[in-house]
Design an enzyme around this catalytic site. Structure first.
Site, PDB file in Angstrom:
ATOM      1  N   LYS A 108      20.083   8.732  17.610  1.00 54.06           N
ATOM      2  CA  LYS A 108      18.861   9.511  16.724  1.00 54.06           C
ATOM      3  C   LYS A 108      17.929   9.023  16.317  1.00 54.06           C
ATOM      4  CE  LYS A 108      21.395  14.371  15.923  1.00 54.06           C
ATOM      5  NZ  LYS A 108      21.991  14.924  15.003  1.00 54.06           N
ATOM      6  N   LYS A 149      20.710  17.940  32.025  1.00 50.70           N
ATOM      7  CA  LYS A 149      21.441  19.189  31.893  1.00 50.70           C
ATOM      8  C   LYS A 149      20.333  19.808  30.822  1.00 50.70           C
ATOM      9  CE  LYS A 149      24.852  18.702  27.496  1.00 50.70           C
ATOM     10  NZ  LYS A 149      25.716  18.325  27.054  1.00 50.70           N
ATOM     11  N   LYS A 166      17.101  22.531  24.832  1.00 53.22           N
ATOM     12  CA  LYS A 166      15.441  23.514  24.465  1.00 53.22           C
ATOM     13  C   LYS A 166      15.179  22.623  24.468  1.00 53.22           C
ATOM     14  CE  LYS A 166      18.519  25.113  21.441  1.00 53.22           C
ATOM     15  NZ  LYS A 166      19.159  26.135  20.356  1.00 53.22           N
TER      16      LYS A 166
HETATM   17  N1  TRP Z   1      28.340  16.457  14.382  1.00 53.94           N
HETATM   18  C1  TRP Z   1      28.466  17.711  15.768  1.00 53.94           C
HETATM   19  C2  TRP Z   1      26.830  17.446  17.040  1.00 53.94           C
HETATM   20  O1  TRP Z   1      26.133  17.495  16.496  1.00 53.94           O
HETATM   21  C3  TRP Z   1      28.141  19.253  14.504  1.00 53.94           C
HETATM   22  C4  TRP Z   1      29.386  18.909  13.602  1.00 53.94           C
HETATM   23  C5  TRP Z   1      29.185  18.649  12.195  1.00 53.94           C
HETATM   24  C6  TRP Z   1      30.673  19.107  13.733  1.00 53.94           C
HETATM   25  N2  TRP Z   1      30.498  18.321  11.996  1.00 53.94           N
HETATM   26  C7  TRP Z   1      31.578  18.688  12.434  1.00 53.94           C
HETATM   27  C8  TRP Z   1      31.822  19.189  14.926  1.00 53.94           C
HETATM   28  C9  TRP Z   1      33.061  19.019  12.908  1.00 53.94           C
HETATM   29  C10 TRP Z   1      32.954  19.127  15.088  1.00 53.94           C
HETATM   30  C11 TRP Z   1      32.912  19.000  13.869  1.00 53.94           C
HETATM   31  O2  TRP Z   1      27.005  18.382  17.664  1.00 53.94           O
END
Ligand code: TRP
Length: 334
Positions: A110, A196, A199
């Site tokens: 990212k 995949k 969006k």
């Molecule tokens: N990091 C996950 C994503 O990018 C989103 C997320 C935030 C998450 N907190 C979480 C997923 C806790 C599972 C559990 O999609």
């Protein structure tokens, strides 16, 4: 006692069939067997440059979408309505190893994406994101987290933090969360079935779960089937994607003859596309009807999700109280 499942999703735009079959449908199905907490995580959505005017709107849109496809409202919470996540996140910053967090590959991906953009701004929040994610999971003492491969490293970090906390306070306080694997299909883009469904690649590359009939049928009709470079004897990515969609809709058994045709080398794409379009159209029609009803009662729906967040918050507050006690901090009365 039922085991606890936790998962979260970031509030970003439309919901497509890749999101639905890859994750959200699984959330819906898990509700039967487990105590589930599902969060719309707006604090996480601030880690990349974002528009503050749109965040709240995106949160409510996602809530409506999740409810429309079958998530139960009492399992849903909005992260900013449970601010204890952030408090635990800070505490966990002090139990998370800098070296360990520095190795997170999602941050590397990212942050390099951000660097390519003109602004080139990388927030400390983006770096720290997995620590907040650990707080999301551990604050509910979740046993299982249904995650994709890309999140496995974050889950491992959550276990490391839990373990260090437990060691430091001399108590097996936190449950070490495990990932929950369920077979979920990876749905591909209709316009480029080697990628995949997503969006970010543009409108042609995803099918909205609330798509109108005509739009959806047109997208399936124009889906790429054979690009000509599939090795002999292998199914092309496009045809495989159509069968995958049919299977995901639970309609494979009703159309075994299509697979027989494929094996015999006599499969025609038009009838395959037609049954896939029918199967998706049936789902989307139901989702659209649910969504219209929810939108008609939007005010009430918002109140209900605020109430479920408040209920779920009680559990988070209990954890925070105990964690502050164990880690030597003082507690305010709630
Ligand atoms: N990091 C996950 C994503 O990018 C989103 C997320 C935030 C998450 N907190 C979480 C997923 C806790 C599972 C559990 O999609």
């Amino acid at each position: 006692m039922k085991k606890t499942v936790l998962s979260c999703i970031q509030p970003t735009g439309d919901m497509h069939y890749g999101n639905y079959f890859g994750a959200v449908k699984n959330w819906v199905d898990l509700q039967e067997k487990y105590t589930c907490y599902y969060g719309v995580v707006d604090y996480h959505a601030m880690t990349m440059p974002y528009d503050p005017k749109k965040l709240r709107e995106n949160v409510w849109d996602l809530i409506i979408n999740l409810l429309a496809v079958g998530v139960n409202r009492e399992n849903l919470f909005i992260q900013s309505l449970v601010p204890e996540h952030v408090e635990l996140g800070w505490i966990f910053n002090c139990f998370a190893s800098f070296g360990n967090v520095s190795r997170m590959t999602q941050f590397k991906d990212k942050s390099s994406q951000s660097e390519e953009k003109a602004e080139g701004f990388i927030s400390v929040g983006l770096f720290d994101y997995p620590v907040l994610q650990a707080a999301d999971i551990l604050i509910y003492r979740a046993d299982y987290v249904p995650v994709g491969k890309d999140q496995e490293q974050h889950l491992e970090l959550s276990r490391n933090i839990a373990q260090r906390f437990n060691n430091q306070v001399g108590k097996e306080y936190f449950v070490l969360p495990e990932s929950l694997y369920t077979e979920t299909p990876s749905i591909k883009s209709p316009a480029d079935p080697t990628k995949k469904m997503s969006k970010s690649a543009g409108e042609k590359h995803y099918i909205n779960v609330f798509a109108e009939d005509a739009v959806l049928r047109k997208q399936i009709k124009s889906a790429v089937t054979d690009t000509g470079d599939t090795p002999a004897g292998e199914m092309s990515a496009g045809v495989a994607n159509l069968f995958e969609l049919l299977k995901a809709c639970g309609k494979m058994d009703a159309h075994t003859s299509l697979m027989d045709d494929y094996k015999a080398g006599s499969l025609k794409y038009a009838p395959l596309k037609e049954v896939v379009a029918d199967a998706l159209a049936e789902k989307s029609a139901a989702f659209r009807a649910n969504k219209a009803e929810l939108n008609a009662n939007k005010k009430e729906v918002k109140e209900q999700v605020k109430a479920s967040s408040a209920e779920i918050r009680k559990r988070a507050q209990e954890t925070i109280r105990e964690v502050k006690e164990l880690s030597g901090l003082l507690n305010v009365r709630f």
